[in-house]
Design an enzyme around this catalytic site. Sequence first.
Site, short mmCIF file in Angstrom:
data_model
loop_
_atom_site.label_atom_id
_atom_site.label_comp_id
_atom_site.label_asym_id
_atom_site.label_seq_id
_atom_site.Cartn_x
_atom_site.Cartn_y
_atom_site.Cartn_z
N CYS A 174 8.75 13.03 82.11
CA CYS A 174 9.95 13.35 82.89
C CYS A 174 9.74 12.83 84.31
O CYS A 174 9.51 11.65 84.51
CB CYS A 174 10.25 14.85 82.84
SG CYS A 174 8.91 15.91 83.44
N ARG A 195 9.38 19.24 82.77
CA ARG A 195 10.42 19.21 81.74
C ARG A 195 9.91 18.60 80.44
O ARG A 195 10.28 19.04 79.35
CB ARG A 195 11.64 18.41 82.24
CG ARG A 195 12.56 19.15 83.16
CD ARG A 195 13.67 18.26 83.66
NE ARG A 195 13.21 17.28 84.63
CZ ARG A 195 13.98 16.34 85.17
NH1 ARG A 195 15.25 16.23 84.83
NH2 ARG A 195 13.49 15.50 86.06
#
Length: 295
Positions: free
Chosen positions: A249, A254
């Site tokens: 990410c 994430r």
Amino acid sequence: MSDYANDVLVSADWVDEHLDEFQSDDPDYRLLEVNNPTVTADSEYTAYEEGHAPGAVFLDWEEDFTDRTTRDILSKDSFEETMGAAGVSEDSTVVFYGGGRVPNWFALFAYWQFKYYGHEDVRVLNGGKDYWVANDYPLTDEEPDFPSQDYTARGPFESIRAYRQDVEQAVEGGLPMVDVRSPEEFTGEVIAPEGLQETAQRGGHIPGASNVPTATVLNDDGTFKSADELSELYADAGITEDQSVVTYCRVGERSSIAWFALVELLGFDDVQNYDGSWTEWGNIIRSPIEKGEGD
């Protein structure tokens, strides 16, 4: 939830039923709330000091799970010291939760780091803090003060972590990569979500990566989609369990959610989280990038 590969998601009801254990000085059970530093004015988020699940220990993503000097995750010694100070032992059943823009966003980064250092019994509150608060489970502003523990880590287990050279090899070998950032970040329209400090000199994505944004693996209430739905979602992006897969990410948090979904929920055997992610790759001179929607 028996359709998932591993029994690592716990319900809010399960946590509620074990609150006495989470509040005990005995380290058998520990509940850890990991903050989300990207909370905005529009986020429905209850700060730890304003209310948390009884017995939950607060851990800060930047201070307790990263080394800001080396821009790295904690060293093994620092990890052991931090977890011992939180009242966690290597034998504890640890349950993570968090809130913010994406439920459990940074909690799953902490989960991934716990697995990197070999903690065996780690779980996640399905739906995170958002679900806990929205469904009126108990909150308190009392902060626990548990006895410190002597924590001994087994890892690191490097097989779940990707470094720059691993990504370079993945690009050369045409191996699948999952970019979990927003479509606007993936195409290069923006470099980072609004208000976030960690950024790169260039926008775009790593060549060959598929865009599977973080929120697409979750239901509207923040709980994870079923195994069948997740399998279909990743298969549509060309990600199947017979391959080596890299997730990334912006700074590796994430993408920990994608790593969790692929490894723990779907049972993929060979998945690495590239925690250097776009803030490293997008800043490397001459590293290849692509813009636009990709293939």
